[in-house]
Design an enzyme around this catalytic site. Sequence first.
Site, PDB file in Angstrom:
ATOM      1  N   LYS A 144       6.880   4.779   4.507  1.00 41.71           N
ATOM      2  CA  LYS A 144       6.433   6.169   4.307  1.00 41.71           C
ATOM      3  C   LYS A 144       7.586   7.001   3.717  1.00 41.71           C
ATOM      4  CE  LYS A 144       2.981   7.826   5.243  1.00 41.71           C
ATOM      5  NZ  LYS A 144       1.722   7.944   4.443  1.00 41.71           N
ATOM      6  N   TYR A 186       6.976   0.624   9.171  1.00 42.16           N
ATOM      7  CA  TYR A 186       5.981   1.644   8.787  1.00 42.16           C
ATOM      8  C   TYR A 186       6.676   2.895   8.266  1.00 42.16           C
ATOM      9  CZ  TYR A 186       2.985   5.746   9.498  1.00 42.16           C
ATOM     10  OH  TYR A 186       2.334   6.948   9.343  1.00 42.16           O
ATOM     11  N   THR A 237       4.518  11.722   7.454  1.00 40.03           N
ATOM     12  CA  THR A 237       4.590  11.657   8.913  1.00 40.03           C
ATOM     13  C   THR A 237       5.952  12.143   9.427  1.00 40.03           C
ATOM     14  OG1 THR A 237       4.775  10.056  10.731  1.00 40.03           O
ATOM     15  CG2 THR A 237       5.161   9.204   8.537  1.00 40.03           C
ATOM     16  N   ASP A 238       5.965  12.626  10.671  1.00 40.07           N
ATOM     17  CA  ASP A 238       7.235  13.001  11.314  1.00 40.07           C
ATOM     18  C   ASP A 238       8.147  11.790  11.507  1.00 40.07           C
ATOM     19  OD1 ASP A 238       5.789  11.762  13.358  1.00 40.07           O
ATOM     20  OD2 ASP A 238       5.939  13.440  14.775  1.00 40.07           O
ATOM     21  N   GLU A 239       7.561  10.578  11.433  1.00 39.29           N
ATOM     22  CA  GLU A 239       8.353   9.377  11.718  1.00 39.29           C
ATOM     23  C   GLU A 239       9.421   9.119  10.658  1.00 39.29           C
ATOM     24  OE1 GLU A 239       6.136   6.123  13.440  1.00 39.29           O
ATOM     25  OE2 GLU A 239       4.521   7.475  14.014  1.00 39.29           O
ATOM     26  N   THR A 291       0.825  -1.216   0.000  1.00 41.41           N
ATOM     27  CA  THR A 291       0.000   0.000   0.000  1.00 41.41           C
ATOM     28  C   THR A 291       0.855   1.259   0.000  1.00 41.41           C
ATOM     29  OG1 THR A 291      -1.872  -1.063   1.080  1.00 41.41           O
ATOM     30  CG2 THR A 291      -1.669   1.327   1.357  1.00 41.41           C
ATOM     31  N   LEU A 305      -2.433   4.930  20.592  1.00 40.91           N
ATOM     32  CA  LEU A 305      -2.356   5.164  22.038  1.00 40.91           C
ATOM     33  C   LEU A 305      -3.615   5.817  22.633  1.00 40.91           C
ATOM     34  CD1 LEU A 305      -0.464   5.210  24.636  1.00 40.91           C
ATOM     35  CD2 LEU A 305      -0.098   7.615  24.061  1.00 40.91           C
ATOM     36  N   ARG A 344       5.707  12.262  22.455  1.00 46.13           N
ATOM     37  CA  ARG A 344       5.083  12.509  21.160  1.00 46.13           C
ATOM     38  C   ARG A 344       4.568  13.942  21.115  1.00 46.13           C
ATOM     39  NH1 ARG A 344       7.671   8.667  20.414  1.00 46.13           N
ATOM     40  NH2 ARG A 344       7.110   6.669  19.438  1.00 46.13           N
TER      41      ARG A 344
HETATM   42  P1  NAD Z   1      -6.035   5.125   9.194  1.00 44.98           P
HETATM   43  O1  NAD Z   1      -5.338   3.828   9.428  1.00 44.98           O
HETATM   44  O2  NAD Z   1      -7.077   5.595  10.136  1.00 44.98           O
HETATM   45  O3  NAD Z   1      -6.717   5.116   7.747  1.00 44.98           O
HETATM   46  C1  NAD Z   1      -6.084   4.632   6.597  1.00 44.98           C
HETATM   47  C2  NAD Z   1      -7.125   4.592   5.485  1.00 44.98           C
HETATM   48  O4  NAD Z   1      -6.492   4.120   4.292  1.00 44.98           O
HETATM   49  C3  NAD Z   1      -8.297   3.637   5.777  1.00 44.98           C
HETATM   50  O5  NAD Z   1      -9.509   4.219   5.389  1.00 44.98           O
HETATM   51  C4  NAD Z   1      -7.963   2.419   4.924  1.00 44.98           C
HETATM   52  O6  NAD Z   1      -9.113   1.663   4.546  1.00 44.98           O
HETATM   53  C5  NAD Z   1      -7.301   3.072   3.734  1.00 44.98           C
HETATM   54  N1  NAD Z   1      -6.412   2.161   3.013  1.00 44.98           N
HETATM   55  C6  NAD Z   1      -5.467   1.336   3.536  1.00 44.98           C
HETATM   56  N2  NAD Z   1      -4.868   0.648   2.549  1.00 44.98           N
HETATM   57  C7  NAD Z   1      -5.432   1.067   1.379  1.00 44.98           C
HETATM   58  C8  NAD Z   1      -5.220   0.750   0.012  1.00 44.98           C
HETATM   59  N3  NAD Z   1      -4.298  -0.169  -0.361  1.00 44.98           N
HETATM   60  N4  NAD Z   1      -5.964   1.371  -0.931  1.00 44.98           N
HETATM   61  C9  NAD Z   1      -6.907   2.286  -0.570  1.00 44.98           C
HETATM   62  N5  NAD Z   1      -7.158   2.618   0.713  1.00 44.98           N
HETATM   63  C10 NAD Z   1      -6.419   2.015   1.661  1.00 44.98           C
HETATM   64  O7  NAD Z   1      -4.873   6.199   9.034  1.00 44.98           O
HETATM   65  P2  NAD Z   1      -4.768   7.706   9.523  1.00 44.98           P
HETATM   66  O8  NAD Z   1      -4.288   7.731  10.916  1.00 44.98           O
HETATM   67  O9  NAD Z   1      -6.001   8.426   9.134  1.00 44.98           O
HETATM   68  O10 NAD Z   1      -3.553   8.199   8.607  1.00 44.98           O
HETATM   69  C11 NAD Z   1      -3.794   8.759   7.309  1.00 44.98           C
HETATM   70  C12 NAD Z   1      -2.472   9.175   6.693  1.00 44.98           C
HETATM   71  O11 NAD Z   1      -1.836  10.136   7.544  1.00 44.98           O
HETATM   72  C13 NAD Z   1      -1.476   8.044   6.514  1.00 44.98           C
HETATM   73  O12 NAD Z   1      -0.813   8.225   5.280  1.00 44.98           O
HETATM   74  C14 NAD Z   1      -0.511   8.213   7.684  1.00 44.98           C
HETATM   75  O13 NAD Z   1       0.769   7.716   7.354  1.00 44.98           O
HETATM   76  C15 NAD Z   1      -0.510   9.716   7.844  1.00 44.98           C
HETATM   77  N6  NAD Z   1      -0.225  10.205   9.204  1.00 44.98           N
HETATM   78  C16 NAD Z   1      -0.884   9.708  10.278  1.00 44.98           C
HETATM   79  C17 NAD Z   1      -0.632  10.231  11.551  1.00 44.98           C
HETATM   80  C18 NAD Z   1      -1.356   9.727  12.783  1.00 44.98           C
HETATM   81  O14 NAD Z   1      -1.002  10.132  13.893  1.00 44.98           O
HETATM   82  N7  NAD Z   1      -2.379   8.897  12.657  1.00 44.98           N
HETATM   83  C19 NAD Z   1       0.313  11.258  11.708  1.00 44.98           C
HETATM   84  C20 NAD Z   1       0.969  11.749  10.567  1.00 44.98           C
HETATM   85  C21 NAD Z   1       0.682  11.215   9.315  1.00 44.98           C
HETATM   86  P1  TYD Z   2       1.072   5.055  18.600  1.00 41.10           P
HETATM   87  O1  TYD Z   2      -0.272   5.649  18.884  1.00 41.10           O
HETATM   88  O2  TYD Z   2       1.152   3.647  18.123  1.00 41.10           O
HETATM   89  O3  TYD Z   2       1.780   6.065  17.582  1.00 41.10           O
HETATM   90  P2  TYD Z   2       3.327   6.086  17.056  1.00 41.10           P
HETATM   91  O4  TYD Z   2       4.030   4.893  17.508  1.00 41.10           O
HETATM   92  O5  TYD Z   2       3.137   6.075  15.570  1.00 41.10           O
HETATM   93  O6  TYD Z   2       3.892   7.349  17.602  1.00 41.10           O
HETATM   94  O7  TYD Z   2       1.951   5.179  19.910  1.00 41.10           O
HETATM   95  C1  TYD Z   2       2.187   6.429  20.543  1.00 41.10           C
HETATM   96  C2  TYD Z   2       3.100   6.193  21.716  1.00 41.10           C
HETATM   97  O8  TYD Z   2       2.411   5.401  22.690  1.00 41.10           O
HETATM   98  C3  TYD Z   2       4.350   5.405  21.347  1.00 41.10           C
HETATM   99  O9  TYD Z   2       5.444   5.885  22.134  1.00 41.10           O
HETATM  100  C4  TYD Z   2       4.024   3.978  21.755  1.00 41.10           C
HETATM  101  C5  TYD Z   2       3.116   4.171  22.953  1.00 41.10           C
HETATM  102  N1  TYD Z   2       2.088   3.100  23.172  1.00 41.10           N
HETATM  103  C6  TYD Z   2       1.969   2.490  24.419  1.00 41.10           C
HETATM  104  O10 TYD Z   2       2.702   2.810  25.369  1.00 41.10           O
HETATM  105  N2  TYD Z   2       1.010   1.528  24.575  1.00 41.10           N
HETATM  106  C7  TYD Z   2       0.191   1.142  23.574  1.00 41.10           C
HETATM  107  O11 TYD Z   2      -0.652   0.236  23.772  1.00 41.10           O
HETATM  108  C8  TYD Z   2       0.311   1.796  22.303  1.00 41.10           C
HETATM  109  C9  TYD Z   2      -0.572   1.396  21.155  1.00 41.10           C
HETATM  110  C10 TYD Z   2       1.277   2.783  22.147  1.00 41.10           C
END
Ligand code: NAD
Ligand code: TYD
Length: 331
Positions: free
Chosen positions: A147, A143, A119-121, A95, A183, A207
């Site tokens: 990205k 992951y 993402t910042d990651e 994906t 989290l 974070r």
């Molecule tokens: P999410 O997991 O909630 O949603 C992902 C969406 O993508 C879902 O609707 C899923 O069905 C769809 N999807 C997955 N694989 C697919 C494919 N092959 N084709 C079409 N659709 C597909 O994710 P999110 O947290 O909303 O993140 C959205 C974007 O933002 C991602 O690119 C993520 O890397 C980025 N992002 C997320 C965060 C965060 O904290 N969640 C922070 C920075 C950037």
């Molecule tokens: P997460 O929400 O998975 O985001 P990311 O790893 O992409 O930053 O996790 C946020 C922080 O919380 C990360 O330091 C891992 C920690 N964490 C826990 O301590 N327990 C949990 O069950 C989860 C899912 C995350």
Amino acid sequence: MKLLVCGGAGFIGSTFVRLRVREHGDAVTVLDKLTYAGRRENLHDVAAEIRFVHGAIEDPVAVADAVAACDAIVNFAAETHVDRSISGPEAFIVTNMQGTHVLLEAARERGLRYLQVSTDEVYGSIEHGSFSEASPLQPSSPYSATKTGADLLVSSYFHTHGLETLICRGSNNYGPHQYPEKLIPLMILNALAGDRLPVYGDGRNVRNWLFVEDFGRGIGHVLAYGMPGEAYNCGGPDECENLAVVERILALTGADESLIEYVTDRPGHDRRYSLSSEKLQALGWRAQVRFDEGLARTVDWYRDNAWWWEPIRSGAYRDYYERHYGRALKT
Ligand code: NAD
Ligand code: TYD
């Protein structure tokens, strides 16, 4: 604008779609595979105002159908959970990397503007200070590696083909409609149910928290005012250690501290993320929601919207939870 929003049924994508329909009157097509994280329910209030295509971004036929009559692509579609990328990275490669490539080809063939949500990651972990867009990309997890690969491919289409590309890198998002593997929603639902709150390692990882609507508006800002070929960081106004996040959730839900359980740390766990957003701020964007306010709003939303999360917590999520945490959810 006429936007193709890929991954628009997920957490951030659905928030972005709602903002674009309500605040900009855009014509939006959503392309989404509806994985475990994608849900039509996330778009229930704008369903009549958008076109929805069920399909995968790595499928050129689905992409060609969805992109017809659009003038820009915004790509949210991704596998997004670090823990799942450790136990099963294959879907992340398909994906996040192959899917991005198919979208870039569709944009190139039609001369469309392309925004990649990132993402910042991709920068890896930072002990002190903040990453700028010029910082080296040093991802740690499968992951973030996928990205990063996608970001580099996006930049290559700007340099090689002159495609109008943009990248917007967000810090950790939180808010309504977030799948409870991350989290904040995981801890809120466990606290409401009286389940244990599994804190990885010493709980001191940091974070940089960004309310989801602030990210949605930041992405809109980059789409409107960003310079093609450039990346823009979009960081939250507050940073916080995980344990402090969990303690705030306990206070907001009225749950007891004894629910906290320290569990085995995540392999390769990044210690701290921090973004400088000066470049995006120079375009006029500011985060509006401080962490205390956003977290209280988020807890209220989960408390008031059991219709949204009950089907998740009683479904396949239970198996994921048991496999990952080695204990069953109580309720
Ligand atoms: P999410 O997991 O909630 O949603 C992902 C969406 O993508 C879902 O609707 C899923 O069905 C769809 N999807 C997955 N694989 C697919 C494919 N092959 N084709 C079409 N659709 C597909 O994710 P999110 O947290 O909303 O993140 C959205 C974007 O933002 C991602 O690119 C993520 O890397 C980025 N992002 C997320 C965060 C965060 O904290 N969640 C922070 C920075 C950037
Ligand atoms: P997460 O929400 O998975 O985001 P990311 O790893 O992409 O930053 O996790 C946020 C922080 O919380 C990360 O330091 C891992 C920690 N964490 C826990 O301590 N327990 C949990 O069950 C989860 C899912 C995350």
